[in-house]
Design an enzyme around this catalytic site. Structure first.
Site, PDB file in Angstrom:
ATOM      1  N   GLU A  28      42.860 -25.324  12.154  1.00  0.00           N
ATOM      2  CA  GLU A  28      43.729 -25.556  11.004  1.00  0.00           C
ATOM      3  C   GLU A  28      44.869 -26.519  11.361  1.00  0.00           C
ATOM      4  O   GLU A  28      44.728 -27.375  12.225  1.00  0.00           O
ATOM      5  CB  GLU A  28      44.202 -24.226  10.419  1.00  0.00           C
ATOM      6  CG  GLU A  28      43.037 -23.345   9.959  1.00  0.00           C
ATOM      7  CD  GLU A  28      43.465 -22.108   9.214  1.00  0.00           C
ATOM      8  OE1 GLU A  28      44.091 -22.251   8.154  1.00  0.00           O
ATOM      9  OE2 GLU A  28      43.164 -20.997   9.688  1.00  0.00           O
TER      10      GLU A  28
ATOM     11  N   ASP B 152      42.227 -18.483  -0.079  1.00  0.00           N
ATOM     12  CA  ASP B 152      42.577 -18.528   1.329  1.00  0.00           C
ATOM     13  C   ASP B 152      44.030 -18.060   1.463  1.00  0.00           C
ATOM     14  O   ASP B 152      44.690 -17.729   0.477  1.00  0.00           O
ATOM     15  CB  ASP B 152      42.378 -19.956   1.872  1.00  0.00           C
ATOM     16  CG  ASP B 152      42.113 -19.979   3.375  1.00  0.00           C
ATOM     17  OD1 ASP B 152      42.482 -19.015   4.071  1.00  0.00           O
ATOM     18  OD2 ASP B 152      41.541 -20.975   3.851  1.00  0.00           O
TER      19      ASP B 152
END
Length: 748
Positions: A509, A297
């Protein structure tokens, strides 16, 4: 004769598949033999598109692009331009520019472009946007999920992009986690089946097709289980628990053919997953047999040094991650990975075999995607992009996801001739309907980018007429505004019913981290002010995670959870409110009542003990008392379960168990019903769950119609992971529960 033909066809296709694999392996070997170390490392490097832009100027900088592609030989690009989401024409221009720069290389291996197509081709203007994953889970309909992924693949390929960072297979254990809406909810079996469906929809068995893409399951593993509920904070998960509840989800997606996997940004029991050779190489690649690409990521190798503090330098971080099994680094804003990895290999600290393994996996995916035959889409081949047909599929998905949680005194459906007040901070917002990963990372520009789509308010006005719909915002999501509350109270006096639209701001997030699970204070104040009027209130929840409403829910007549239903969500909700569509969604998680009572539906028995000595209120005399339990979902009709049958009352370790139940629509309206089968192991050497979902099927029933639904349970359904990390079943009694019906059988 039919069997002979079938065997011949099977042999034929196996022969073709074997020949294709041999050709792919040969092409990979030929390319590896020609590639320099620098070119190989370039293939392992992924850079964000914004790196190639001039600050404050439109378009790509050819000098910056040439540096990345011709000096560092980067093999992959991700993301969108910094300022906007392109349409398909602009995407073709971007891909053409990248292709032209890459074609000047000695070995013009095509660049692999990846995108966060989270609920549709969500970074392409004009694309069809579906409900976010948590809403898709609420449909309990794998065909809808598969179809949504097929359309997303079609429209992503129309954007000249062949790789999507989806599905999200995280298993959230804390409802405060900011990415719960990107998941399929709290259940392993539901997530596994939905993940399979999404992979099948994206990939279609042939990612080389111009209408399919390579999927990327994420985030391996344990990312959604942070102890704090905050994004990218540590998880503590015993390996026995990880193997029983998390690993089977990825195993199912791998069996479905997922071509890539993104590694979790978090840490488990003190080890960042990017640093775990055990999890990435031993478990994922060897034990599960994953042959695809392992990608990080955003910046996560760098973070091994700067955040996790397990590497003293970035160079050491690169070494740890690559040796752990990472194949591609989402660096994504510089070339530090290339520089450090080159030095590590040249000095013998990382073997060439590890590099060749990583590059082989990447090249294989590029070959399977047919990127060597071209990377730019022909617009004439995608006539259905953004079509009415696709939009209707998104509307149907939203309609099946929306979940009716309460309907006291049949206050719903509404009458189009009655005057209603629509109020609340999410009532007139496309941002609220879509959430994050919508045209921008945080989804903050959706209202201005899709002015033709209908908010909840606009969709209700379209149904009932503007003269029958009063509106005021009523409250802000975060800021106190007494004037707005007073306006809502004044207008409500002229309305027969109130539609109160509450929820959350857009986020994903870390920006979505919260300190309280309660719905925000201004919204609570608005709700409490309105309930004093003693008028029927329909609460519409438009949220990515279950925000607590226990301060006022007992005074609410109807509660509708619409999650983040996408661009067509306003229309779908209005159709349900006015009875044109019968709701059929079910909760894919437990909706908690209090912040210290966050038990999952498949809790242990000790989480259901009475605690009357701590609380004298009879309403709350059990510690397990969620606001609404996993699987809750009402309809405007009624369903009756009867005649539950098992084909055996005693089974041995090789038997399957066939289960059937009759479901009857006993109401006056056609409806869809999700039939959920739960299994309970009554006694076991590892404390058993109270119940666990093992099968589900969604059916359609006309009034007075009865259908017999059949399921087959196998031995894996009876097993759990013991302390030796082995899947086992133990002799004893099991209970099958479907609706209000239950039967027991004995494993001998």
């Amino acid at each position: 004769m039919k069997r002979t033909i079938t065997l011949l066809l099977l042999t034929f296709y196996c022969t073709i598949g074997s020949a294709q694999n041999n050709a792919t392996d040969k092409k990979i070997a030929e390319l590896l033999s020609k590639m320099t170390l620098e070119e190989k490392i370039g293939q392992m490097t992924q850079i964000t598109l914004g790196t190639f832009e001039e600050k404050g100027k439109p378009g790509l900088s050819l000098a910056k692009l040439n540096e990345g592609i011709q000096k560092y030989y980067i093999g992959s690009v991700l993301n969108t331009p910094n300022r906007y989401s392109p349409d398909t024409k602009e995407w073709r221009q971007i891909m053409t520019t990248i292709h032209n720069a890459n074609s000047k290389n000695r070995l013009p291996i095509p660049v692999l472009y990846g995108i966060d197509a989270i609920h549709g081709a969500s970074y392409t203007m004009g694309a069809t946007l579906f409900p976010q994953q948590i809403g898709m889970a609420a449909t309990f309909n794998t065909e809808i999920v598969k179809k949504g992924a097929e359309i997303s693949a079609y429209e992503t390929r129309a954007s000249s992009i062949p790789w999507v960072f989806s599905p999200d297979l995280d298993l959230p254990r804390n409802p405060a986690w900011s990415r719960i809406w990107e998941s399929f909810g709290e259940d392993t079996y539901l997530t596994s089946r939905m993940g399979e469906a999404m992979v099948n929809g994206f990939e279609g068995g042939n990612i080389g097709s111009k209408y399919h893409v390579a999927s990327c399951m994420k985030h391996f593993i344990g990312y959604g289980s942070t102890t704090t509920g905050k994004d990218r904070t540590p998880s503590i998960i015993p390996e026995r628990v990880l193997r029983q509840f998390d690993l089977p989800i990825y195993e199912a997606a791998i069996k479905a053919g997922a071509k890539s996997v993104m590694i979790s940004s978090g840490e488990i029991n003190g080890t960042p997953v990017h640093a775990s050779k055990y999890l990435i190489t031993d478990v994922l690649k060897k034990e599960l047999g994953f042959k695809g690409v392992v990608v990080t990521d955003w910046k996560d190798i760098i973070y091994l040094h700067t955040r996790h503090k397990v590497a003293e330098t970035n160079r050491e971080a690169v070494k740890i991650a690559v040796l752990a099994g990472v194949d591609m680094s989402m660096v994504p804003e510089d070339y530090s990975f290339c520089i450090d990895l080159l030095d590590l290999v040249n000095k013998g600290e990382i073997p060439m075999s590890r590099i060749d393994d990583a590059v082989s996996r990447i090249l294989k995916m590029k070959i399977e995607l047919n990127l060597f035959e071209g990377t730019v889409a022909d617009p004439k081949q995608y006539p259905k992009f953004g079509s009415a047909e696709f939009i209707n599929e998104a509307y149907n998905a939203a309609a099946e996801s929306i979940t009716l949680l309460r309907n006291k005194n049949a206050v719903l459906p509404l009458n189009k001739n009655e005057k209603i007040l629509v109020t609340g901070p999410t009532a007139n917002s496309m941002v609220a309907l879509n959430g994050g990963w919508t045209y921008t990372w945080q989804g903050d520009k959706t209202d201005e980018l899709v002015p033709d789509k209908l908010t909840i308010l606009e969709a209700i006005q379209q149904k009932a007429g503007t003269s029958n719909v009063l509106y005021t915002k009523g409250a802000d999501l975060a800021l106190e505004n007494e004037d707005e509350i007073n306006k809502a109270v004044a207008l409500a006096k002229d309305a027969s019913k109130i539609i109160l639209c509450l929820g959350e701001k857009n986020y994903t997030e870390t920006p979505g981290d919260i300190t309280s699970l309660y719905i925000t204070a201004p919204q609570i104040k608005l709700a409490l002010a309105l309930v004093k009027l003693n008028k029927p209130i329909i609460l519409v929840l438009n949220e990515g995670r279950p925000r607590l409403i226990s301060d006022f829910e007992d005074k609410i007549d109807a509660i509708v959870q619409c999650y983040l239903p996408g661009n067509e969500g306003g229309r779908a909700l209005a159709a349900i409110l006015y009875g044109e569509v019968n709701p059929s969604g079910r909760l894919p998680y437990n909706y908690p009542r209090f912040p210290n009572s966050l038990e999952k539906y498949n809790r242990k028995y000790t989480e259901s003990l009475a605690d009357s000595e701590q609380n004298d209120d009879a309403k709350y005399q059990r510690s397990y008392n969620p606001q609404f339990e996993f699987g809750t979902g009402l309809s405007y009709t009624t369903f009756e379960y009867s005649n539950l049958k098992l084909d055996k009352t005693e089974v041995n370790s090789n038997d399957e168990i066939k289960v059937s139940v009759d479901v009857t629509n006993t109401g006056r309206m056609a409806g869809k019903e999700s039939v959920l089968l739960y299994l309970s192991d009554l006694y076991a050497s590892i404390t058993p769950e109270v119940k666990a979902l093992k099968r589900f099927e969604k059916i359609v029933l006309a009034p007075n119609e009865t259908k017999t639904v059949q399921f087959t349970l196998n031995q894996k359904d009876l097993q759990f992971v013991n302390n030796d990390l082995k899947w086992i079943s133990e002799k004893g009694t099991f209970k099958v529960q479907i609706g209000n019906q239950n039967k027991q059988f004995v494993l001998k």
